[in-house]
Scaffold this active site. Structure first.
Site, PDB file in Angstrom:
ATOM      1  N   ARG A 104       0.882  -1.179   0.000  1.00  0.00           N
ATOM      2  CA  ARG A 104       0.000   0.000   0.000  1.00  0.00           C
ATOM      3  C   ARG A 104       0.908   1.214   0.000  1.00  0.00           C
ATOM      4  O   ARG A 104       1.703   1.408   0.928  1.00  0.00           O
ATOM      5  CB  ARG A 104      -0.921   0.011   1.226  1.00  0.00           C
ATOM      6  CG  ARG A 104      -1.630   1.348   1.384  1.00  0.00           C
ATOM      7  CD  ARG A 104      -2.729   1.341   2.404  1.00  0.00           C
ATOM      8  NE  ARG A 104      -3.893   0.626   1.909  1.00  0.00           N
ATOM      9  CZ  ARG A 104      -5.117   0.744   2.441  1.00  0.00           C
ATOM     10  NH1 ARG A 104      -5.320   1.530   3.482  1.00  0.00           N
ATOM     11  NH2 ARG A 104      -6.132   0.059   1.951  1.00  0.00           N
ATOM     12  N   HIS A 131      -7.533   0.820  -6.322  1.00  0.00           N
ATOM     13  CA  HIS A 131      -7.658  -0.012  -5.113  1.00  0.00           C
ATOM     14  C   HIS A 131      -8.376  -1.315  -5.495  1.00  0.00           C
ATOM     15  O   HIS A 131      -9.528  -1.529  -5.133  1.00  0.00           O
ATOM     16  CB  HIS A 131      -8.455   0.773  -4.073  1.00  0.00           C
ATOM     17  CG  HIS A 131      -8.432   0.192  -2.694  1.00  0.00           C
ATOM     18  ND1 HIS A 131      -7.640  -0.873  -2.331  1.00  0.00           N
ATOM     19  CD2 HIS A 131      -9.122   0.538  -1.573  1.00  0.00           C
ATOM     20  CE1 HIS A 131      -7.843  -1.161  -1.046  1.00  0.00           C
ATOM     21  NE2 HIS A 131      -8.735  -0.322  -0.574  1.00  0.00           N
ATOM     22  N   GLN A 134     -10.300  -3.752  -2.945  1.00  0.00           N
ATOM     23  CA  GLN A 134     -11.607  -3.308  -2.450  1.00  0.00           C
ATOM     24  C   GLN A 134     -12.735  -3.735  -3.385  1.00  0.00           C
ATOM     25  O   GLN A 134     -13.816  -4.113  -2.953  1.00  0.00           O
ATOM     26  CB  GLN A 134     -11.605  -1.782  -2.302  1.00  0.00           C
ATOM     27  CG  GLN A 134     -12.913  -1.230  -1.774  1.00  0.00           C
ATOM     28  CD  GLN A 134     -13.205  -1.648  -0.344  1.00  0.00           C
ATOM     29  OE1 GLN A 134     -12.367  -1.499   0.526  1.00  0.00           O
ATOM     30  NE2 GLN A 134     -14.399  -2.203  -0.108  1.00  0.00           N
ATOM     31  N   ASP A 219     -17.002   7.570  -1.510  1.00  0.00           N
ATOM     32  CA  ASP A 219     -15.744   7.482  -0.754  1.00  0.00           C
ATOM     33  C   ASP A 219     -15.473   8.859  -0.145  1.00  0.00           C
ATOM     34  O   ASP A 219     -16.154   9.843  -0.487  1.00  0.00           O
ATOM     35  CB  ASP A 219     -14.624   7.075  -1.743  1.00  0.00           C
ATOM     36  CG  ASP A 219     -13.279   6.795  -1.077  1.00  0.00           C
ATOM     37  OD1 ASP A 219     -13.224   6.653   0.161  1.00  0.00           O
ATOM     38  OD2 ASP A 219     -12.268   6.726  -1.814  1.00  0.00           O
ATOM     39  N   CYS A 259     -16.268   2.065   0.903  1.00  0.00           N
ATOM     40  CA  CYS A 259     -15.100   1.229   1.216  1.00  0.00           C
ATOM     41  C   CYS A 259     -14.667   1.386   2.669  1.00  0.00           C
ATOM     42  O   CYS A 259     -14.016   0.505   3.222  1.00  0.00           O
ATOM     43  CB  CYS A 259     -13.949   1.551   0.269  1.00  0.00           C
ATOM     44  SG  CYS A 259     -13.381   3.259   0.364  1.00  0.00           S
ATOM     45  N   ARG A 287     -13.758  -8.213   2.711  1.00  0.00           N
ATOM     46  CA  ARG A 287     -12.342  -7.972   2.428  1.00  0.00           C
ATOM     47  C   ARG A 287     -11.536  -9.211   2.816  1.00  0.00           C
ATOM     48  O   ARG A 287     -10.591  -9.600   2.141  1.00  0.00           O
ATOM     49  CB  ARG A 287     -11.830  -6.752   3.202  1.00  0.00           C
ATOM     50  CG  ARG A 287     -12.475  -5.418   2.843  1.00  0.00           C
ATOM     51  CD  ARG A 287     -12.207  -5.020   1.408  1.00  0.00           C
ATOM     52  NE  ARG A 287     -10.786  -4.947   1.100  1.00  0.00           N
ATOM     53  CZ  ARG A 287      -9.969  -3.941   1.424  1.00  0.00           C
ATOM     54  NH1 ARG A 287     -10.448  -2.876   2.027  1.00  0.00           N
ATOM     55  NH2 ARG A 287      -8.689  -3.966   1.105  1.00  0.00           N
TER      56      ARG A 287
END
Ligand code: CP
Ligand code: NVA
Length: 306
Positions: A104, A131, A134, A219, A259, A287
């Protein structure tokens, strides 16, 4: 067989992604039934986090434990990466010790450079560009609640950011239509929009993007690394809050996703995220299951190669 990485959703074929989603739901059932699945004993996942994380880190660590292996948390503060050791050297060294690596970070280019020098699979666990992990959880969650996402309509309301880009990739790979509504100056990458063609529609009007959609996602207004832009962004993004009023423009059985982490009263109202259409807690749990399916896929591919 070439070494496989998961840097964007475009790295896997449509067939592989569909199979991965099926596997994620199977692994979830096995986990809930406490069926032992420790098939990767002594395997090591190295996790490089240059940004904060709750879900991604805990999901990968737990998944690796359930699979019988081990996960190492590495931050630039405590490794030589933070003191300027080249990415390429770090990749060569870590991939001689670990079986799979997760990163990340800020720049997507860093992950690509790392993957080029790695002898083991590399997973993008979020960059400024995208991402993909996700989206595995989001698609799994939609399918568990409403059936196949193929042919459905999805609204992305808010920043044309890494998550928005991942939704564009997902529209292309899982065959759904994505309506994006973002403020002026915060549009998604123009080249990616062009590449997505008829999979994606763009507007500056959030109400227009909500018409006849089956899934609504948003988001934060300021992503990690953009904290100092928060006040400026609040002015541009205020009309893009996903409120109950906006949700009523979607199909009646539409689900709401985020998310997480979320800011109630900014990108989403409490009424929506804590309301009956919200599936955010299932989405967060998924996840774990989807990333476990991803680890299983990449570690198995790697074994075949060895
Ligand atoms: N959604 C997500 O990636 O959460 P974390 O930042 O907590 O990992
Ligand atoms: N766009 C957000 C996603 C967090 C999971 C960020 O990059 O901070």
């Amino acid at each position: 067989m070439p070494l496989r990485h998961f840097l964007t959703l475009l790295d896997f074929s449509k067939t592989e992604l569909v199979a991965l989603m099926r596997r994620a739901s199977e692994l979830k059932k096995m986990q809930h039934e406490k069926i032992d699945h420790a098939i990767f004993k002594n395997h090591v996942l190295a996790m490089i986090f240059e940004k904060s994380s709750t879900r991604t880190r805990v999901a990968f660590e737990s998944a690796m434990t359930h699979l019988g292996g081990h996960a190492l948390f590495l931050s630039p503060r405590d490794t030589q990466l933070g003191r300027g050791e080249p990415i390429e050297d770090t990749a060569r060294v870590l991939s001689s010790m670990a079986d799979i690596i997760m990163i990340r970070t800020f720049s997507h280019d860093m992950v690509e450079r790392f993957a080029k020098c790695s002898r083991v699979p590399v997973i993008n666990a979020l960059t400024d560009s995208t991402h993909p992990c996700q989206l595995l959880a989001d698609v799994q969650t939609y399918q568990e609640h409403r059936g196949s996402i193929q042919g459905k309509r999805v609204a992305w309301i808010g920043d044309g950011n890494n998550m928005c880009h991942a939704y564009i990739h997902a529209a292309m790979q899982f065959d759904f239509h994505l309506n994006i509504a973002a403020p002026e100056g915060y549009e998604p990458d123009a080249d990616l929009l062009a590449k997505a063609g008829s999979y994606v529609s763009f507007t500056h009007d959030p109400a227009e993007a909500m018409r006849q959609v089956d899934l609504v996602s948003t988001d934060v207004w300021a992503s990690m690394g953009q904290e100092e832009e928060q006040a400026k962004r609040e002015l541009s993004f205020a009309p893009y809050q996903v409120t109950g009023e906006l949700m009523r423009l979607a199909n009646p059985d539409a689900v709401f996703m985020h998310c997480l982490p979320a800011h109630r009263g900014e990108e989403v109202s409490g009424e929506v995220i804590d309301g009956p259409q919200s599936v955010v807690w299932d989405q967060a749990e998924n996840r774990l299951h989807s990333q476990k399916a991803l680890l299983e896929f990449l570690l198995t591919q790697h074994k075949i190669k060895d």
